[in-house]
Motif scaffolding. Sequence first.
Motif, PDB file in Angstrom:
ATOM      1  N   THR A  65     -18.234  18.948  68.271  1.00  0.00           N
ATOM      2  CA  THR A  65     -16.878  19.331  67.890  1.00  0.00           C
ATOM      3  C   THR A  65     -16.184  18.143  67.242  1.00  0.00           C
ATOM      4  O   THR A  65     -16.144  17.047  67.798  1.00  0.00           O
ATOM      5  N   GLY A  66     -15.653  18.357  66.064  1.00  0.00           N
ATOM      6  CA  GLY A  66     -15.026  17.286  65.309  1.00  0.00           C
ATOM      7  C   GLY A  66     -15.861  16.818  64.139  1.00  0.00           C
ATOM      8  O   GLY A  66     -15.357  16.128  63.249  1.00  0.00           O
ATOM      9  N   ASP A  67     -17.159  17.185  64.107  1.00  0.00           N
ATOM     10  CA  ASP A  67     -18.023  16.819  62.980  1.00  0.00           C
ATOM     11  C   ASP A  67     -17.724  17.686  61.766  1.00  0.00           C
ATOM     12  O   ASP A  67     -17.224  18.806  61.884  1.00  0.00           O
ATOM     13  N   TYR A  68     -18.055  17.167  60.581  1.00  0.00           N
ATOM     14  CA  TYR A  68     -18.049  17.949  59.349  1.00  0.00           C
ATOM     15  C   TYR A  68     -19.492  18.328  59.052  1.00  0.00           C
ATOM     16  O   TYR A  68     -20.351  17.457  58.921  1.00  0.00           O
ATOM     17  N   LEU A  69     -19.768  19.619  58.939  1.00  0.00           N
ATOM     18  CA  LEU A  69     -21.108  20.112  58.666  1.00  0.00           C
ATOM     19  C   LEU A  69     -21.142  20.695  57.257  1.00  0.00           C
ATOM     20  O   LEU A  69     -20.278  21.501  56.888  1.00  0.00           O
ATOM     21  N   TYR A  70     -22.159  20.321  56.478  1.00  0.00           N
ATOM     22  CA  TYR A  70     -22.241  20.709  55.071  1.00  0.00           C
ATOM     23  C   TYR A  70     -23.564  21.403  54.770  1.00  0.00           C
ATOM     24  O   TYR A  70     -24.626  20.981  55.231  1.00  0.00           O
ATOM     25  N   VAL A  83     -19.869  34.042  52.339  1.00  0.00           N
ATOM     26  CA  VAL A  83     -20.342  33.025  53.282  1.00  0.00           C
ATOM     27  C   VAL A  83     -19.874  33.409  54.677  1.00  0.00           C
ATOM     28  O   VAL A  83     -18.681  33.648  54.896  1.00  0.00           O
ATOM     29  N   ARG A  84     -20.815  33.463  55.617  1.00  0.00           N
ATOM     30  CA  ARG A  84     -20.492  33.786  57.011  1.00  0.00           C
ATOM     31  C   ARG A  84     -20.985  32.666  57.913  1.00  0.00           C
ATOM     32  O   ARG A  84     -22.078  32.121  57.693  1.00  0.00           O
ATOM     33  N   ALA A  85     -20.196  32.350  58.911  1.00  0.00           N
ATOM     34  CA  ALA A  85     -20.559  31.296  59.863  1.00  0.00           C
ATOM     35  C   ALA A  85     -20.203  31.738  61.275  1.00  0.00           C
ATOM     36  O   ALA A  85     -19.158  32.362  61.499  1.00  0.00           O
ATOM     37  N   THR A  86     -21.078  31.427  62.204  1.00  0.00           N
ATOM     38  CA  THR A  86     -20.842  31.692  63.625  1.00  0.00           C
ATOM     39  C   THR A  86     -21.019  30.392  64.387  1.00  0.00           C
ATOM     40  O   THR A  86     -22.026  29.691  64.200  1.00  0.00           O
ATOM     41  N   VAL A  87     -20.041  30.070  65.223  1.00  0.00           N
ATOM     42  CA  VAL A  87     -20.074  28.840  66.016  1.00  0.00           C
ATOM     43  C   VAL A  87     -20.133  29.222  67.493  1.00  0.00           C
ATOM     44  O   VAL A  87     -19.247  29.911  67.997  1.00  0.00           O
ATOM     45  N   LYS A  88     -21.198  28.781  68.164  1.00  0.00           N
ATOM     46  CA  LYS A  88     -21.327  28.991  69.606  1.00  0.00           C
ATOM     47  C   LYS A  88     -20.684  27.800  70.313  1.00  0.00           C
ATOM     48  O   LYS A  88     -21.130  26.666  70.155  1.00  0.00           O
ATOM     49  N   LEU A  89     -19.650  28.066  71.084  1.00  0.00           N
ATOM     50  CA  LEU A  89     -18.836  27.013  71.680  1.00  0.00           C
ATOM     51  C   LEU A  89     -19.345  26.636  73.074  1.00  0.00           C
ATOM     52  O   LEU A  89     -20.093  27.400  73.708  1.00  0.00           O
ATOM     53  N   PRO A  90     -18.934  25.480  73.576  1.00  0.00           N
ATOM     54  CA  PRO A  90     -19.326  25.074  74.934  1.00  0.00           C
ATOM     55  C   PRO A  90     -18.768  26.035  75.983  1.00  0.00           C
ATOM     56  O   PRO A  90     -17.849  26.816  75.714  1.00  0.00           O
ATOM     57  N   ASP A  91     -19.328  25.961  77.187  1.00  0.00           N
ATOM     58  CA  ASP A  91     -18.878  26.852  78.263  1.00  0.00           C
ATOM     59  C   ASP A  91     -17.411  26.615  78.607  1.00  0.00           C
ATOM     60  O   ASP A  91     -16.667  27.544  78.925  1.00  0.00           O
ATOM     61  N   THR A  92     -16.986  25.366  78.565  1.00  0.00           N
ATOM     62  CA  THR A  92     -15.607  25.018  78.915  1.00  0.00           C
ATOM     63  C   THR A  92     -14.983  24.218  77.780  1.00  0.00           C
ATOM     64  O   THR A  92     -15.551  23.210  77.343  1.00  0.00           O
ATOM     65  N   HIS A  93     -13.849  24.691  77.294  1.00  0.00           N
ATOM     66  CA  HIS A  93     -13.151  23.995  76.206  1.00  0.00           C
ATOM     67  C   HIS A  93     -11.740  24.538  76.097  1.00  0.00           C
ATOM     68  O   HIS A  93     -11.420  25.621  76.615  1.00  0.00           O
ATOM     69  N   ALA A 122      -9.881  31.148  71.552  1.00  0.00           N
ATOM     70  CA  ALA A 122      -9.128  30.942  72.784  1.00  0.00           C
ATOM     71  C   ALA A 122      -9.900  30.010  73.713  1.00  0.00           C
ATOM     72  O   ALA A 122     -11.100  29.786  73.547  1.00  0.00           O
ATOM     73  N   ALA A 123      -9.206  29.446  74.679  1.00  0.00           N
ATOM     74  CA  ALA A 123      -9.839  28.558  75.646  1.00  0.00           C
ATOM     75  C   ALA A 123     -10.998  29.270  76.329  1.00  0.00           C
ATOM     76  O   ALA A 123     -10.872  30.416  76.775  1.00  0.00           O
ATOM     77  N   ASP A 124     -12.137  28.598  76.381  1.00  0.00           N
ATOM     78  CA  ASP A 124     -13.353  29.085  77.036  1.00  0.00           C
ATOM     79  C   ASP A 124     -13.975  30.290  76.328  1.00  0.00           C
ATOM     80  O   ASP A 124     -14.831  30.977  76.905  1.00  0.00           O
ATOM     81  N   ALA A 125     -13.582  30.585  75.085  1.00  0.00           N
ATOM     82  CA  ALA A 125     -14.234  31.655  74.317  1.00  0.00           C
ATOM     83  C   ALA A 125     -15.678  31.264  74.035  1.00  0.00           C
ATOM     84  O   ALA A 125     -15.997  30.079  73.838  1.00  0.00           O
ATOM     85  N   ALA A 126     -16.558  32.242  74.002  1.00  0.00           N
ATOM     86  CA  ALA A 126     -17.985  31.949  73.850  1.00  0.00           C
ATOM     87  C   ALA A 126     -18.342  31.549  72.414  1.00  0.00           C
ATOM     88  O   ALA A 126     -19.222  30.707  72.203  1.00  0.00           O
TER      89      ALA A 126
END
Length: 266
Positions: A65-70, A83-93, A122-126
Amino acid sequence: MRVVRALSAALLTLGLAVAPAAADASPTPSTPSQDGGSAPTRAGTSFRTATEIEQGQEATASGSTGDYLYWSFPADTGQRPTVRATVKLPDTHAAQTWQIDVYDGLRRRQACQYGAQTRTAAADAASVELACVLRTVRAWSEPWGNDPLPGTYYVRLTATGVTTADLGLPVDTRVRVDSEDIGGSAAVDGSLAEPLVPGIATRSGQEREDAAVLAGLEPEDGWTSGWWSDRWVWTATGGVLAALAGVAGYALTRGSGRPTRVPPGA
């Protein structure tokens, strides 16, 4: 009657000839590459190190989180990339806002016609899903215009407004690019001498074998010249129909202008 029959036959023949061209103009999604290569599993950290992906491939990458991905991909004349992107987030955030940006070969940011380019998880969203539908790629544009032109396009994915506690948390991403073929409705008069691909001038302008090439991918059928589109078919169709209508009108007018014969003894 002979004129009408000839006109009907000509229209039928013309319709059969135009039908394939009309079918080609309908939007069709791009298909995955058939070269058997595996999809990329990492992303670049800048424009120069962007990971190349083909249209129809689903690229994956792990980051923080915080990186720039290209990533980068080729887009040709008449295509409307999505262009479609899906980000899987950490369990707690905490709540996070993610954004996807697309740039052309001149590194000009291209506006999205529609799609959720920015979303807040939202907080803790998957996970969070993003999308950007670009404008149709044009074969040529005025120098002061910001129209999307054929060449390499860059995708940048990042999180904005991240809390200090969330910086550096691991995330998994998936990115995919598909296009619809818009056809002659987006055709323009003119074309670029070369697509906007970084390094192409160096590659074509020098004879050295080690000339720098910053982008190696191109459309499966190669870059189009930009002059041909199904608009030429419809223009020719209109000309033929106008000529046939002129012949039919002349025949009808000539027939109605003949003097009426009076039977003998009338």
